[in-house]
Motif scaffolding. Structure first.
Motif, PDB file in Angstrom:
ATOM      1  N   TRP A  65       0.831  -1.204   0.000  1.00  0.00           N
ATOM      2  CA  TRP A  65       0.000   0.000   0.000  1.00  0.00           C
ATOM      3  C   TRP A  65       0.867   1.255   0.000  1.00  0.00           C
ATOM      4  O   TRP A  65       0.569   2.228  -0.697  1.00  0.00           O
ATOM      5  N   GLN A  66       1.938   1.231   0.781  1.00  0.00           N
ATOM      6  CA  GLN A  66       2.849   2.387   0.833  1.00  0.00           C
ATOM      7  C   GLN A  66       3.540   2.586  -0.516  1.00  0.00           C
ATOM      8  O   GLN A  66       3.708   3.723  -0.970  1.00  0.00           O
ATOM      9  N   VAL A  67       3.932   1.483  -1.140  1.00  0.00           N
ATOM     10  CA  VAL A  67       4.570   1.571  -2.453  1.00  0.00           C
ATOM     11  C   VAL A  67       3.594   2.137  -3.475  1.00  0.00           C
ATOM     12  O   VAL A  67       3.930   3.029  -4.265  1.00  0.00           O
ATOM     13  N   CYS A  68       2.361   1.628  -3.468  1.00  0.00           N
ATOM     14  CA  CYS A  68       1.334   2.097  -4.400  1.00  0.00           C
ATOM     15  C   CYS A  68       1.104   3.597  -4.247  1.00  0.00           C
ATOM     16  O   CYS A  68       1.059   4.341  -5.228  1.00  0.00           O
ATOM     17  N   GLN A  69       0.990   4.034  -2.998  1.00  0.00           N
ATOM     18  CA  GLN A  69       0.771   5.452  -2.727  1.00  0.00           C
ATOM     19  C   GLN A  69       1.933   6.306  -3.220  1.00  0.00           C
ATOM     20  O   GLN A  69       1.734   7.391  -3.794  1.00  0.00           O
ATOM     21  N   SER A  70       3.153   5.823  -3.034  1.00  0.00           N
ATOM     22  CA  SER A  70       4.336   6.561  -3.480  1.00  0.00           C
ATOM     23  C   SER A  70       4.397   6.645  -5.001  1.00  0.00           C
ATOM     24  O   SER A  70       4.717   7.689  -5.567  1.00  0.00           O
ATOM     25  N   ARG A  72       1.905   6.585  -7.074  1.00  0.00           N
ATOM     26  CA  ARG A  72       0.834   7.446  -7.574  1.00  0.00           C
ATOM     27  C   ARG A  72       1.128   8.939  -7.411  1.00  0.00           C
ATOM     28  O   ARG A  72       0.454   9.767  -8.007  1.00  0.00           O
ATOM     29  N   LYS A  73       2.122   9.277  -6.629  1.00  0.00           N
ATOM     30  CA  LYS A  73       2.488  10.687  -6.487  1.00  0.00           C
ATOM     31  C   LYS A  73       3.139  11.228  -7.757  1.00  0.00           C
ATOM     32  O   LYS A  73       3.108  12.434  -8.010  1.00  0.00           O
ATOM     33  N   THR A  74       3.714  10.324  -8.567  1.00  0.00           N
ATOM     34  CA  THR A  74       4.450  10.783  -9.747  1.00  0.00           C
ATOM     35  C   THR A  74       4.090  10.063 -11.044  1.00  0.00           C
ATOM     36  O   THR A  74       4.380  10.578 -12.116  1.00  0.00           O
ATOM     37  N   GLN A  75       3.480   8.856 -10.956  1.00  0.00           N
ATOM     38  CA  GLN A  75       3.272   8.066 -12.159  1.00  0.00           C
ATOM     39  C   GLN A  75       1.863   7.483 -12.254  1.00  0.00           C
ATOM     40  O   GLN A  75       1.209   7.260 -11.240  1.00  0.00           O
ATOM     41  N   SER A  76       1.449   7.214 -13.502  1.00  0.00           N
ATOM     42  CA  SER A  76       0.139   6.606 -13.744  1.00  0.00           C
ATOM     43  C   SER A  76       0.267   5.179 -14.270  1.00  0.00           C
ATOM     44  O   SER A  76      -0.672   4.628 -14.829  1.00  0.00           O
ATOM     45  N   VAL A  77       1.456   4.557 -14.088  1.00  0.00           N
ATOM     46  CA  VAL A  77       1.675   3.197 -14.562  1.00  0.00           C
ATOM     47  C   VAL A  77       0.621   2.267 -13.957  1.00  0.00           C
ATOM     48  O   VAL A  77       0.282   2.381 -12.781  1.00  0.00           O
ATOM     49  N   PRO A  78       0.052   1.334 -14.731  1.00  0.00           N
ATOM     50  CA  PRO A  78      -0.928   0.392 -14.179  1.00  0.00           C
ATOM     51  C   PRO A  78      -0.330  -0.435 -13.044  1.00  0.00           C
ATOM     52  O   PRO A  78       0.815  -0.888 -13.139  1.00  0.00           O
ATOM     53  N   ILE A  79      -1.112  -0.629 -11.979  1.00  0.00           N
ATOM     54  CA  ILE A  79      -0.666  -1.403 -10.820  1.00  0.00           C
ATOM     55  C   ILE A  79      -1.651  -2.536 -10.548  1.00  0.00           C
ATOM     56  O   ILE A  79      -2.842  -2.295 -10.349  1.00  0.00           O
ATOM     57  N   LEU A  80      -1.122  -3.755 -10.557  1.00  0.00           N
ATOM     58  CA  LEU A  80      -1.902  -4.940 -10.198  1.00  0.00           C
ATOM     59  C   LEU A  80      -1.404  -5.416  -8.841  1.00  0.00           C
ATOM     60  O   LEU A  80      -0.245  -5.785  -8.687  1.00  0.00           O
ATOM     61  N   MET A  81      -2.284  -5.391  -7.836  1.00  0.00           N
ATOM     62  CA  MET A  81      -1.880  -5.775  -6.495  1.00  0.00           C
ATOM     63  C   MET A  81      -2.207  -7.241  -6.229  1.00  0.00           C
ATOM     64  O   MET A  81      -3.276  -7.729  -6.622  1.00  0.00           O
TER      65      MET A  81
END
Length: 237
Positions: A65-70, A72-81
């Motif tokens: 969750w912390q990585v995802c939040q970080s 999203r501060k700079t990138q819109s790359v797709p994230i699959l958790m």
């Protein structure tokens, strides 16, 4: 001339799972990069661009969750958790932080590959949809669909990629009620298999951010039992 392969970052503290992911993805023609924890992942993201990030939730020191939040501060790359928790509230938390999709462990390799292709396909589609300058103006609010930016009182509003897509879609269809199913089809795609409440979660987040920004009205109106519509009327709440 060789075609450049798509780059996937795999973030998981379990080396066995990373190895399995590498095998699955390599067979599909992807290039893979591995990170054993969140800090290593952020270093790689800082120094290299990726087409997709596969991100485990439960990791020591810096969780998914912390990585995802970080990110999203700079990138819109797709994230699959990836989550072994299987709890709805955990999945909701990931979506609130900007994740695009989630998959519960253990998972079927074919489902993983299908979701990977779907996320990359949607990202590619979103990046080419806007070809003309398309700016929507409302009282104290401007939505630049081309530049993917929202301004309230001339101040930029920080929205995640999916929040922006949802907000811009509603604004473009001002006055028209769009059902949750219609919004999911337009933003997440026909093959989205998650919970329809993902729309409600994103609407809640957008409303909170607009309120904090000082916008005097709530442009996203609820049509009970149906969905949502965009109404730019000062005084609406």
């Amino acid at each position: 001339m060789s075609v450049k392969k798509l780059q996937v970052l795999m973030v998981d503290d379990d080396w066995k799972l990373r190895n399995l992911l590498r095998i699955y993805l390599s067979k599909e023609g992807f290039d893979t990069v591995e990170a054993a924890d969140g800090h290593e992942a952020m270093l790689k993201i800082k120094n290299q661009s990726f087409d997709l990030v596969i991100l485990d939730v439960m990791m020591p020191n810096m969780d998914g969750w912390q990585v995802c939040q970080s990110i999203r501060k700079t990138q819109s790359v797709p994230i699959l958790m990836l989550t072994a928790l299987g709890e709805t509230k955990e999945k909701v938390q990931g979506l609130e932080l900007g994740a695009d999709d989630y998959l519960t462990k253990p998972f079927d390799p074919e489902e993983l590959i299908a979701r990977v292709h779907a996320l990359i396909r949607r990202a590619s589609s979103n990046s080419t949809q806007q070809t003309n300058n398309d700016v929507l103006h409302f009282p104290a609010l401007m939505i630049d669909r081309d530049g993917r930016q929202v301004f309230v009182h001339d101040q930029s509003l920080d929205l995640t990629p999916k929040e922006f897509d949802l907000f811009a879609t509603l604004a473009k269809n001002k006055g028209r009620v769009l059902s949750r199913e219609q919004l999911i089809e337009q933003i997440w795609g026909y093959d989205f298999e998650g919970d329809a409440r993902v729309v409600d979660i994103h609407v809640k987040n957008i409303r909170e951010k607009l309120k904090r920004s000082g916008l005097a009205y709530n442009p996203i109106q609820t049509s009970w039992g149906v969905g949502y519509k965009f109404e730019a009327e000062v005084g609406k709440s």
